[in-house]
Design a protein around this motif. Structure first.
Motif: not given
Lengths: 613, 218
Positions: A207-211, B149-160, B162-163, B165-169
């Motif tokens: 949710x945080x990432x999307x918003x 495995x699926x959880x790892x994929x999702x959190x990996x995508x979220x982590x990517x 975040x990175x 976003x930080x880099x682009x900002x």
């Protein structure tokens, strides 16, 4: 003339028409903007279409006279929902601020309305995201064959299943024991259940990432989260219609019972459903509409949104009931087969002697010749109606009834993944709106330092919310979720809705609103809008609120628990709440409603103190 | 004398049949549901199938009691019904009038259940031994839980995300800083051509020749 309360200084607090024209021409505003109209409509559609359209509306429809329920529903959509929507869109687009900003601009003493909306949106987001976490757990576990909720664990000597699973069903066991490890009462907290903690973390970070950048990120996410549910519903509709027994589900859903129209509860339930599903009084819609250009046609938007919401509710109900019909037919067939087997075994008749077609006459024949044997056998009466009406509301529909139906379809992991992805998208898109209704007021109120970027505000809010939401990861979490569902989202929203309408009509002024709309879209709203804004909509919400309070005050507060030791197991047993719950209920339902008068009073005291100094 | 002989002759077969009766403490009931299991390919239950059953029982007892040679004659069947259910008892190979205890028979059947089922193309549910609960198969558990495995994929995508976003900002803020200093320099340079400030000349500043971004966007 029209009644209008004195409201000095209003023109200083809001943009004048010249300001608005300048903003429109030069785009000199500091606010975010929608990339295109489609993003705006999709975001609003996603916000309005949520989990309640899948698991509350079909149940209401079926229990209040089927096809006949559509009559009060559609009437109230037109008379109650659409005027409220149009009013919020117009306000947001005109005053161009978030919900706190809008009410503060109308009158600083009424900022409490915005704060109340913010609190309600926040409380709802907390428990809604927990349901999203459960959906994620099921989604993560759907990528295996056989699905984990088709199997019971074995007991010690491997001759039977664990008694809790044996007596109830694999789906119930999986939901209440594996997923939640629920305790037997809300007072018995137990410890944190780590699958829920992990999934809560996933839910809040997604949710945080999307918003994180406001509508520039969530506006892109809604292309997926708003459109995907329609595609998945279509796939399920096609699959559902080809399954055996689905038509009986649809017939059951839509068979009209016109006598229900005389029952006032039907109208009240329809009104409440319209009000909650349209997402008014949350503050999110005001925010979204404030990012529009000044001359955007908000009347058209309100009409489109109402039509889409009503259509989607009926569409989702149809799909849901094809699957429910299929499951009921399967259970009915299994029940009949079991009875046939019992009869064959008891009377030592050869196989094939009793089939489903001659079951009734064979049963009657045997009953007349050997009544005491039949009595001893304890044959269960197979009632299709009962199978069609069990567990069809709320989380029970998604996690127990639907999961069971999916296990009976060929290729179940694929269907499970599709189903839970759809639920995830439905829930996430509603959460985008709620979070908008929380973070933007927080920024307006100055809770965070001004130089913090929006990303930091969103990140902090999500982190704090995750920690608070760990309450729902306790073993009693499911009872907390239903407590929040019953009390945080009902009375405060209705109160804020009524106050909103009264304030707009009698403090802001309906004439001023008409002029604003004429400025923005080119023509004054017709007499229909005037009548609904001034009389019909506020009255209908007030009636619903009063009836709700009256019925709640009369009943003893009880809740349903999963208690393997109770007598009614596997049915949920109804248990009274402990007495300290009343404080919690007051906090959940009372505090957001009371912020309106309390804030006004505090401001009055503050201002008069300043004056006397 | 003749009556006694006749009586004994009649009694012996009666005695021989007595061990197998429904409800006996040594007998098990069997229920077979061929049509449920095989549908169209169901075979008919006849005496040959019954012989196979007795042979399968003898096999099971032989495998359990190593050394004791059970025969088909040791398995006695009675009370057959059209349902296809019957009772059977097992007698000991050494002494045919001694019946085996239920516990022994049960353990023998449990051990060879799969083989017995296989001989008849049936399952635990369609070849039922009443009062012998089938040993259930454990639930299937994959080695790595798939949800991880699926959880790892999702959190990996979220982590990517975040990175990214930080880099682009960071990149954006750097660009803004550069543009800001560039604009500031230009601002300073505006009125100070040739070291003379425009105001000092007393003229009107002609905007046509300042930075043309405003008027000629590319």
């Amino acid at each position: 003339m029209r009644l209008l309360l004195p409201n000095p200084g209003l023109d200083d607090r809001i943009h004048s028409y010249e300001d608005l024209e300048r903003i429109d021409k030069e785009e000199a505003e500091d606010r975010p903007k929608w990339d295109n109209k489609a993003q705006y409509i999709l975001t609003c559609v996603g916000f309005c279409i949520g989990l309640s359209n899948v698991w509350r509306f079909p149940y209401l429809c079926q229990s209040h006279g089927g096809g006949a329920f559509l009559i009060p529903y559609l009437i109230l959509v037109v008379l109650e929902g659409t005027p409220l929507l149009f009013m919020e869109f117009a306000l947001g687009q005109r005053i161009r601020k978030g919900s706190v900003g809008v009410w503060r601009a109308i009158n600083p003493y009424l900022t409490g309305i915005g704060i109340g909306s913010m609190l309600v949106s926040y409380l709802i987001s907390l428990y809604y995201n927990t349901i999203i976490a459960w959906i994620m757990w099921y989604l993560f576990n759907s990528f295996q064959d056989p699905l984990p909720w088709t199997q019971c664990p074995l007991n010690e000597n491997r001759t039977g299943y664990v008694p809790e699973c044996q007596q109830s069903s694999t789906m119930d066991y999986y939901f209440y024991r594996v997923n939640l490890n629920s305790s037997a009462s809300i007072a018995d907290s137990g410890g944190l259940h780590w699958p829920v903690v992990v999934c809560l973390l996933a839910a809040w970070t997604v949710l945080c990432i999307c918003c994180i950048r406001g509508i520039s990120t969530s506006g892109k996410a809604v292309y997926v989260t708003s459109i995907l549910p329609y595609i998945v519903l279509a796939i399920f509709l096609i699959r559902g219609l080809t399954l055996r027994g689905s038509i009986s589900g649809i017939i059951f859903l839509f068979t009209p019972d016109l006598s229900e129209l005389i029952n006032p509860t039907t109208w009240l339930d329809a009104g409440a459903q319209v009000f909650y599903s349209f997402g008014v009084a949350w503050g999110g819609l005001i925010s979204f509409s404030s990012y529009n250009s000044v001359h955007n046609n908000c009347m058209q938007d309100a009409l489109i949104l109402s039509a889409v919401t009503a259509f989607t509710a009926i569409y989702a109900a149809t799909v849901t009931y094809t699957v429910i019909g299929f499951r009921a037919t399967q259970k009915y067939d299994a029940c009949i087969s079991e009875n046939i087997r019992t009869l064959l075994n008891a009377f030592d008749l050869p196989e094939g002697n009793i089939t489903t077609s001659n079951y009734d006459e064979a049963f009657n024949r045997l009953n007349s010749s050997h009544p005491d044997t039949i009595l001893q056998l304890d044959i269960e009466i197979c009632d299709m109606h009962k199978f069609l009406s069990e567990g069809v509301e709320g989380t029970g529909l998604a996690f127990i009834v639907f999961t069971e139906a999916i296990t009976k379809m060929p290729g179940s992991p694929a269907w499970a993944v599709l189903f839970f992805v759809m639920l995830l998208c439905l829930g996430l898109s509603s959460l985008f709106g709620s979070i908008e209704g929380v973070v933007v007021p927080l920024e307006d109120l100055g809770v965070f330092p001004k130089k913090w970027p929006h990303e930091a505000v969103m990140g902090t809010t999500c982190a704090v919310s995750f920690i608070i939401a760990l309450l729902f990861a306790l073993q009693s979490g499911v009872y907390w979720v239903s407590l929040f569902d019953t009390f945080a989202g009902s009375v405060p929203l209705l109160t804020i809705g009524v106050v909103e309408m009264i304030v707009v009509v009698y403090v802001y002024g309906i004439d001023r609103l008409n002029e604003d709309i004429r400025f923005m879209i080119g023509h004054k709203p017709t007499i229909f809008w005037q009548v609904t804004w001034m009389v019909i909509s506020p009255l209908s919400i007030l009636v619903i609120l009063v009836f709700y309070l009256v019925t709640q005050a009369q009943e003893e507060l009880t809740y349903l628990v999963w208690d393997p030791d109770s007598e009614e197991f596997p049915s949920l047993s109804s248990v009274p709440y402990p007495s300290w719950i009343n404080i919690i209920i007051f906090l959940l339902a009372g505090v957001p409603s009371l912020t309106i008068p309390v804030y006004a009073l505090c401001r009055l005291i503050f201002v008069s103190c300043k004056k006397t100094r | 004398m003749l009556e006694k002989v006749l009586f004994l002759l009649c009694l012996t077969p009666a005695l021989a049949q007595e061990p197998c009766f429904p409800g006996s403490s040594h007998a098990y009931k069997v229920r077979i549901s061929i049509k449920t299991a095989l549908g169209n390919q169901a075979y008919v239950w006849n005496d040959n199938e019954m012989y196979l059953f007795r042979a399968a029982m003898a096999f099971a007892l032989r495998s359990y009691h190593n050394g004791q040679e059970f025969n088909v004659s040791n398995i006695m069947v009675c009370n057959e019904t059209p349902r296809v259910s019957f009772w059977f008892v097992v007698s000991s190979p050494e002494n045919s009038s001694v019946l085996l205890k239920k516990g022994d028979v049960e353990n023998a059947i449990r051990k060879s259940r799969n083989r017995i089922n296989g001989a008849f193309l049936l399952t635990d549910q369609t070849l039922e031994f009443i009062d012998i609960p089938p040993t259930l198969a454990a639930p299937v558990m994959p080695v790595t839980p798939p949800w991880l495995i699926v959880f790892g994929v999702v959190m990996g995508a979220v982590g990517a995300g975040i990175i990214f976003l930080l880099v682009s900002s960071l990149v954006q803020s750097k660009r803004k800083k550069n543009k800001k200093t560039l604009d500031e320099d230009r601002e300073d340079m505006r009125g100070i051509e040739n070291g003379l400030g425009c105001d000092n000349l007393g003229g009107v500043y002609n905007t046509t020749f300042s930075d043309g971004d405003k008027f000629t966007p590319m």
